[in-house]
Design an enzyme around this catalytic site. Sequence first.
Site, short mmCIF file in Angstrom:
data_model
loop_
_atom_site.label_atom_id
_atom_site.label_comp_id
_atom_site.label_asym_id
_atom_site.label_seq_id
_atom_site.Cartn_x
_atom_site.Cartn_y
_atom_site.Cartn_z
N GLY A 163 0.83 -1.20 0.00
CA GLY A 163 0.00 0.00 0.00
C GLY A 163 0.87 1.25 0.00
O GLY A 163 1.94 1.26 0.60
N SER B 113 -1.42 -3.18 -5.02
CA SER B 113 -2.24 -3.22 -3.81
C SER B 113 -3.58 -2.54 -4.04
O SER B 113 -3.69 -1.62 -4.86
CB SER B 113 -1.48 -2.49 -2.69
OG SER B 113 -2.35 -2.13 -1.66
N LYS C 189 -3.82 -14.85 0.30
CA LYS C 189 -2.58 -14.36 0.95
C LYS C 189 -2.80 -14.16 2.45
O LYS C 189 -3.76 -13.48 2.85
CB LYS C 189 -2.17 -13.03 0.32
CG LYS C 189 -0.95 -12.37 0.95
CD LYS C 189 -0.50 -11.18 0.13
CE LYS C 189 0.73 -10.51 0.68
NZ LYS C 189 0.45 -9.62 1.82
N HIS D 236 2.23 -11.18 6.79
CA HIS D 236 2.11 -9.78 6.39
C HIS D 236 3.40 -9.00 6.74
O HIS D 236 3.36 -7.83 7.10
CB HIS D 236 0.90 -9.13 7.09
CG HIS D 236 0.15 -8.15 6.24
ND1 HIS D 236 -1.02 -8.44 5.60
CD2 HIS D 236 0.41 -6.86 5.91
CE1 HIS D 236 -1.46 -7.38 4.94
NE2 HIS D 236 -0.60 -6.39 5.12
C1 LIG Z 1 4.65 -0.71 3.60
C2 LIG Z 1 3.91 -2.00 3.40
C3 LIG Z 1 2.61 -1.97 2.93
C4 LIG Z 1 1.95 -3.17 2.68
N1 LIG Z 1 0.70 -3.12 2.11
C5 LIG Z 1 0.07 -4.28 1.80
C6 LIG Z 1 -1.18 -4.26 1.11
O1 LIG Z 1 -1.68 -3.20 0.75
N2 LIG Z 1 -1.76 -5.47 0.85
C7 LIG Z 1 -1.20 -6.66 1.22
O2 LIG Z 1 -1.77 -7.71 0.97
N3 LIG Z 1 -0.01 -6.70 1.86
C8 LIG Z 1 0.63 -5.54 2.14
N4 LIG Z 1 1.86 -5.59 2.74
C9 LIG Z 1 2.49 -6.88 3.03
C10 LIG Z 1 3.32 -7.36 1.85
O3 LIG Z 1 2.52 -7.69 0.76
C11 LIG Z 1 4.18 -8.57 2.21
O4 LIG Z 1 3.34 -9.59 2.72
C12 LIG Z 1 5.25 -8.25 3.23
O5 LIG Z 1 5.84 -7.00 2.95
C13 LIG Z 1 6.34 -9.34 3.20
O6 LIG Z 1 7.30 -9.10 4.17
P1 LIG Z 1 8.73 -8.42 3.86
O7 LIG Z 1 8.42 -6.96 3.64
O8 LIG Z 1 9.49 -8.65 5.11
O9 LIG Z 1 9.29 -9.05 2.65
C14 LIG Z 1 2.56 -4.40 2.98
C15 LIG Z 1 3.87 -4.41 3.47
C16 LIG Z 1 4.55 -3.24 3.67
C17 LIG Z 1 5.96 -3.29 4.16
#
Ligand SMILES: Cc1cc2nc3c(=O)[nH]c(=O)nc-3n(C[C@H](O)[C@H](O)[C@H](O)COP(=O)(O)O)c2cc1C
Length: 384
Positions: free
Chosen positions: A79, A106, A251, A275
């Site tokens: 996001g 996202s 997910k 997440h």
């Molecule tokens: C800043 C940020 C925003 C995120 N926004 C979403 C989102 O909008 N939808 C979603 O399914 N996961 C979201 N995630 C989770 C990521 O899709 C993912 O699962 C996660 O970043 C994986 O971990 P890592 O950052 O340690 O690789 C977000 C993660 C971060 C860091």
Amino acid sequence: MIISASTDYRKAAQRRIPPFLFHYADGGSYTEHTLRRNVEDLAGIALRQRVLKDMSSLSLETTLFGETLAMPIALAPVGLAGMYARRGEVQAARAAASKGIPFTLSTVSVCSIDEVASAIDRPIWFQLYVLKDRGFMKHALEKAKAAGVRTLVFTVDMPVPGARYRDAHSGMSGKSGPIRRMAQAAMHPFWAWDVGINGRPHDLGNVSDYRGSPTGLEDYIAWLGNNFDPAISWKDLEWIREFWDGPMIIKGILDPEDARDAVRFGADGIVVSNHGGRQLDGVLSTVRALPAIADAVKGDLAILADSGIRSGLDVVRMIALGADTVLLGRAFIYALATAGESGVSHLLELFEKEMRVAMTLTGAHSIADLGLDSLVPDAILGTY
Ligand SMILES: Cc1cc2nc3c(=O)[nH]c(=O)nc-3n(C[C@H](O)[C@H](O)[C@H](O)COP(=O)(O)O)c2cc1C
């Protein structure tokens, strides 16, 4: 100078962008225990070195739902990625497409589905949250279909939001947020000029599109906060399964029982994910959760995994433990914040090189060759 994918881009991003944005990406929920475990548990998995096996031919290519991936990596939905570089989602999607891997947009992106999908030749993946406003969900799915999206990533680990204390400390949230964010932007003039001024509109592209009026950061926090749906169950997903004729990936799976439910539901894939340690602090790192899930459902659907992946070696570890493909979250956001499209492209080149070295020295000629044999016998840390 950027040499290591795992640490250098993070440091560079911290210098480049205002603290509220850095900490929004870098942080996790509560005491950030799971966030740390994701990275440390994964890095602690010991690879099994093999030598003298003629590794002159090596392929990283893989296929997922009929789509060819140059390596088993996709960019995760993040996001507000569009706040990390000018029209950030478009830049990241371009980098992914140029390296032959999917980009996942996202629900709460800055750029809309149309803006991103029309910027690249490769179909993007789209991530949807379960929200109370089913009208928005339907609208977003229709938009995605019309924009040529085939693969839907359905995030289910956010029926309620985990508290992120860092956001309150950094000015990302809270009453004094707007003034603090302005002050921080003023101290980061490159970002302020490049993204703050020239990267506008800072909309939630998909939400504005639905509402027919502009939305901003305040709307993001308020709209999401009001829209999480704790009542959600597998039954509520059935209309989406019927509506969506392409691959559907669930997910946020961390337990073998939920993975089996996903198979029964008819999902095409799951993302083993906590997440990125941003939801329930204290749950298993994904790398510890993965082996039992792979035992339960490997072969029944595609297994994707994320959380804590910071290098090509980590990708190899996840694949060896049973993932078919991985998602990169923070790793690509740090690179995007540092150098936009070229940063993400460079990061993916570093991942590819690291994977090649790891595969050469574990004796794996292809992704299919990676398995538990690529790890030392006691590589999987004891389960909890
Ligand atoms: C800043 C940020 C925003 C995120 N926004 C979403 C989102 O909008 N939808 C979603 O399914 N996961 C979201 N995630 C989770 C990521 O899709 C993912 O699962 C996660 O970043 C994986 O971990 P890592 O950052 O340690 O690789 C977000 C993660 C971060 C860091």
